[in-house]
Design a protein around this motif. Sequence first.
Motif, PDB file in Angstrom:
ATOM      1  N   LEU A 208       0.827  -1.210   0.000  1.00  0.00           N
ATOM      2  CA  LEU A 208       0.000   0.000   0.000  1.00  0.00           C
ATOM      3  C   LEU A 208       0.861   1.259   0.000  1.00  0.00           C
ATOM      4  O   LEU A 208       0.539   2.243  -0.692  1.00  0.00           O
ATOM      5  CB  LEU A 208      -0.934  -0.013   1.222  1.00  0.00           C
ATOM      6  N   HIS A 209       1.958   1.261   0.760  1.00  0.00           N
ATOM      7  CA  HIS A 209       2.874   2.412   0.723  1.00  0.00           C
ATOM      8  C   HIS A 209       3.470   2.580  -0.668  1.00  0.00           C
ATOM      9  O   HIS A 209       3.576   3.704  -1.181  1.00  0.00           O
ATOM     10  CB  HIS A 209       4.002   2.214   1.748  1.00  0.00           C
TER      11      HIS A 209
ATOM     12  N   SER B 292       4.373   4.174  -6.909  1.00  0.00           N
ATOM     13  CA  SER B 292       4.468   3.401  -8.154  1.00  0.00           C
ATOM     14  C   SER B 292       3.072   3.190  -8.714  1.00  0.00           C
ATOM     15  O   SER B 292       2.243   2.528  -8.079  1.00  0.00           O
ATOM     16  CB  SER B 292       5.152   2.045  -7.907  1.00  0.00           C
ATOM     17  N   SER B 293       2.842   3.760  -9.899  1.00  0.00           N
ATOM     18  CA  SER B 293       1.497   3.700 -10.470  1.00  0.00           C
ATOM     19  C   SER B 293       1.305   2.533 -11.420  1.00  0.00           C
ATOM     20  O   SER B 293       0.164   2.163 -11.718  1.00  0.00           O
ATOM     21  CB  SER B 293       1.194   5.017 -11.206  1.00  0.00           C
ATOM     22  N   ASP B 294       2.391   1.963 -11.933  1.00  0.00           N
ATOM     23  CA  ASP B 294       2.280   0.878 -12.916  1.00  0.00           C
ATOM     24  C   ASP B 294       2.242  -0.467 -12.195  1.00  0.00           C
ATOM     25  O   ASP B 294       3.270  -1.018 -11.834  1.00  0.00           O
ATOM     26  CB  ASP B 294       3.451   0.930 -13.890  1.00  0.00           C
ATOM     27  N   TRP B 295       1.027  -0.993 -11.992  1.00  0.00           N
ATOM     28  CA  TRP B 295       0.855  -2.288 -11.349  1.00  0.00           C
ATOM     29  C   TRP B 295       0.219  -3.297 -12.305  1.00  0.00           C
ATOM     30  O   TRP B 295      -0.495  -4.212 -11.879  1.00  0.00           O
ATOM     31  CB  TRP B 295      -0.014  -2.143 -10.090  1.00  0.00           C
ATOM     32  N   ALA B 296       0.487  -3.121 -13.598  1.00  0.00           N
ATOM     33  CA  ALA B 296      -0.049  -4.061 -14.582  1.00  0.00           C
ATOM     34  C   ALA B 296       0.602  -5.430 -14.405  1.00  0.00           C
ATOM     35  O   ALA B 296       1.673  -5.567 -13.791  1.00  0.00           O
ATOM     36  CB  ALA B 296       0.184  -3.537 -15.996  1.00  0.00           C
ATOM     37  N   GLU B 297      -0.041  -6.451 -14.971  1.00  0.00           N
ATOM     38  CA  GLU B 297       0.473  -7.828 -14.852  1.00  0.00           C
ATOM     39  C   GLU B 297       1.873  -7.947 -15.444  1.00  0.00           C
ATOM     40  O   GLU B 297       2.709  -8.690 -14.939  1.00  0.00           O
ATOM     41  CB  GLU B 297      -0.486  -8.792 -15.554  1.00  0.00           C
TER      42      GLU B 297
ATOM     43  N   LEU C 107       4.819  -7.193 -13.010  1.00  0.00           N
ATOM     44  CA  LEU C 107       4.825  -7.922 -11.744  1.00  0.00           C
ATOM     45  C   LEU C 107       6.243  -8.104 -11.205  1.00  0.00           C
ATOM     46  O   LEU C 107       6.494  -7.913 -10.014  1.00  0.00           O
ATOM     47  CB  LEU C 107       4.155  -9.284 -11.927  1.00  0.00           C
ATOM     48  N   ALA C 108       7.191  -8.457 -12.066  1.00  0.00           N
ATOM     49  CA  ALA C 108       8.567  -8.682 -11.613  1.00  0.00           C
ATOM     50  C   ALA C 108       9.189  -7.395 -11.078  1.00  0.00           C
ATOM     51  O   ALA C 108       9.883  -7.401 -10.049  1.00  0.00           O
ATOM     52  CB  ALA C 108       9.405  -9.249 -12.756  1.00  0.00           C
ATOM     53  N   ASP C 109       8.950  -6.273 -11.767  1.00  0.00           N
ATOM     54  CA  ASP C 109       9.501  -4.988 -11.301  1.00  0.00           C
ATOM     55  C   ASP C 109       8.916  -4.591  -9.947  1.00  0.00           C
ATOM     56  O   ASP C 109       9.647  -4.144  -9.051  1.00  0.00           O
ATOM     57  CB  ASP C 109       9.210  -3.898 -12.331  1.00  0.00           C
ATOM     58  N   ARG C 110       7.612  -4.763  -9.777  1.00  0.00           N
ATOM     59  CA  ARG C 110       6.992  -4.406  -8.504  1.00  0.00           C
ATOM     60  C   ARG C 110       7.466  -5.351  -7.394  1.00  0.00           C
ATOM     61  O   ARG C 110       7.627  -4.937  -6.248  1.00  0.00           O
ATOM     62  CB  ARG C 110       5.466  -4.468  -8.624  1.00  0.00           C
ATOM     63  N   PHE C 111       7.682  -6.621  -7.735  1.00  0.00           N
ATOM     64  CA  PHE C 111       8.165  -7.586  -6.748  1.00  0.00           C
ATOM     65  C   PHE C 111       9.523  -7.150  -6.203  1.00  0.00           C
ATOM     66  O   PHE C 111       9.748  -7.146  -4.984  1.00  0.00           O
ATOM     67  CB  PHE C 111       8.265  -8.969  -7.399  1.00  0.00           C
ATOM     68  N   GLN C 112      10.411  -6.749  -7.088  1.00  0.00           N
ATOM     69  CA  GLN C 112      11.736  -6.305  -6.636  1.00  0.00           C
ATOM     70  C   GLN C 112      11.643  -4.991  -5.870  1.00  0.00           C
ATOM     71  O   GLN C 112      12.402  -4.769  -4.919  1.00  0.00           O
ATOM     72  CB  GLN C 112      12.669  -6.160  -7.840  1.00  0.00           C
ATOM     73  N   GLU C 113      10.742  -4.121  -6.264  1.00  0.00           N
ATOM     74  CA  GLU C 113      10.576  -2.868  -5.529  1.00  0.00           C
ATOM     75  C   GLU C 113      10.075  -3.117  -4.110  1.00  0.00           C
ATOM     76  O   GLU C 113      10.498  -2.429  -3.166  1.00  0.00           O
ATOM     77  CB  GLU C 113       9.604  -1.943  -6.263  1.00  0.00           C
ATOM     78  N   VAL C 114       9.185  -4.087  -3.944  1.00  0.00           N
ATOM     79  CA  VAL C 114       8.713  -4.425  -2.594  1.00  0.00           C
ATOM     80  C   VAL C 114       9.879  -4.920  -1.741  1.00  0.00           C
ATOM     81  O   VAL C 114       9.998  -4.568  -0.563  1.00  0.00           O
ATOM     82  CB  VAL C 114       7.591  -5.474  -2.663  1.00  0.00           C
TER      83      VAL C 114
ATOM     84  N   SER D  16       2.242   1.838   9.958  1.00  0.00           N
ATOM     85  CA  SER D  16       0.982   1.349   9.421  1.00  0.00           C
ATOM     86  C   SER D  16       0.457   2.326   8.377  1.00  0.00           C
ATOM     87  O   SER D  16       0.590   3.549   8.527  1.00  0.00           O
ATOM     88  CB  SER D  16      -0.053   1.182  10.547  1.00  0.00           C
ATOM     89  N   TYR D  17      -0.121   1.802   7.325  1.00  0.00           N
ATOM     90  CA  TYR D  17      -0.667   2.643   6.267  1.00  0.00           C
ATOM     91  C   TYR D  17      -1.846   3.456   6.779  1.00  0.00           C
ATOM     92  O   TYR D  17      -2.089   4.575   6.308  1.00  0.00           O
ATOM     93  CB  TYR D  17      -1.098   1.751   5.095  1.00  0.00           C
ATOM     94  N   PHE D  18      -2.567   2.938   7.753  1.00  0.00           N
ATOM     95  CA  PHE D  18      -3.774   3.593   8.259  1.00  0.00           C
ATOM     96  C   PHE D  18      -3.525   4.409   9.518  1.00  0.00           C
ATOM     97  O   PHE D  18      -4.354   5.235   9.889  1.00  0.00           O
ATOM     98  CB  PHE D  18      -4.860   2.548   8.532  1.00  0.00           C
TER      99      PHE D  18
END
Length: 462
Positions: free
Chosen positions: A388-389, A394-399, A402-409, A424-426
């Motif tokens: 969520l953070h 990062s706005s590009d969460w297309a399928e 997935l690999a790029d977002r995985f490494q960013e996490v 916490s996000y909330f």
Amino acid sequence: MAEFTRQRGKRQEDGGLGSVLDLLLANARLVLGVSGAAVLAIATLAVKRLIDRATSPRDEGDPKAEQKTLEESWQDLALIKTTPKPPKKQRREDLSEPLLSPARPPVPGELQPRVCSAPLETPRIKPSPPCCLTLQEKLLSHYSSRLAVPEVQVSLASQLARSICAQLQSFLLSKCPELPFGSPFLSGPLLDGLGALTADHIHFMLPVVLDATLWSLIPGEDTVVRNPQYWMIKRTDLEYFPRGCSPWDRFIVGWYLSSNALNKTLHKILVASINWPAIGSLLGSVIHPVMGSQELQLEVKHDQVELSITLFPVVEMEDKVLLAAPPEGLVENLWLESFYRAEVSKVKELDAGDSGARQHCLRILNGVCKSHPTLHKLSGSPLTHVVLHLSATSSDWAEDSLADRFQEVLEELVGYLEKGVLPSYFNHKINLFCGLLEEEIDEMGFLLYRAISEPELLLTEN
């Protein structure tokens, strides 16, 4: 006269042979078809000519006649050899007869015919190029082979859990009619789709209905543990509404509703009062409560699935969701604030807005961390808050990403572990790493730091 008798006998023999051959050829058309009958006719004619020459008188001393007879014999033999063989086709006039005769089993001691065939050349196998999968392909393969839960198991587990919860609710209504429990509901990663390795764990949420005029919430910062994630529920206006006005007053300890006292009462009911063998027999399973656990747990064994059900009394007041899950220690009046419902709702809302793969990424991350001995404490809520953070930047969460977002996490997690703080996000006052030891944080950070450049470290069998 003798010559006539000899010729007549020859004609009779020829006539008898001819009639047999004619009969054979007539039936051959029915049995072998047109092409097969034609082939048989040619072969029969050639054989007949050979027989005629063998039985006819030879002109002794005539070399030309002998030469002619020899040439005709070779021509007939050549005719037989060069005749094309018809395709093998079996035809049945009687449908009761089998199309192919069954193979006869070998008889002991009987010599079997030997089939001699030319040795086959060993086919040349071209070496296949080395398989180099991308990280995207490895992640998808890892999910499909290890993390995806069959829909049949999910359906069976949820149906079984609902039946058990219905039995428990019915018993509580008859055993404790004075306690105003709300309508129970099921929750957990298996049903919400954010990270279940197997169909083995479901939460049974049991609402505790409180009168807002008799109870109020005390923020976590004002409690003895100084933790903003824990709250206390205080009984108010005792001078106007004395003890006993609320059915939950029996669980008061020091002016506060004790989560520990409520859990102990429910544990006694689960262990000593409910006939679980009878309920299990009714549902085709074996059910028994877990004795030594601090949580309220039921273990369910079915022929097709093994299930763990955790019972959580839950209070919803002032837009807060509080669970009767006090921390370990002497403090027994604390209620844990849960963001699980808000987490699931927010992730699904974001994915619906941009057709993103946040849920898919979370399933893989939760599966990897839950199965890894070093990272298992990161699974669940901490990973969801990191995603969520990251979604805020990062706005590009297309399928395809997935690999790029995985490494960013992974990079984000290493950064939070270096600080020892995951807000916490909330509620940014809450540190989701506060329950981790310093040694655990160091081990997680070192492993994830290596995994940034070598993500395959997390996808191997543990």
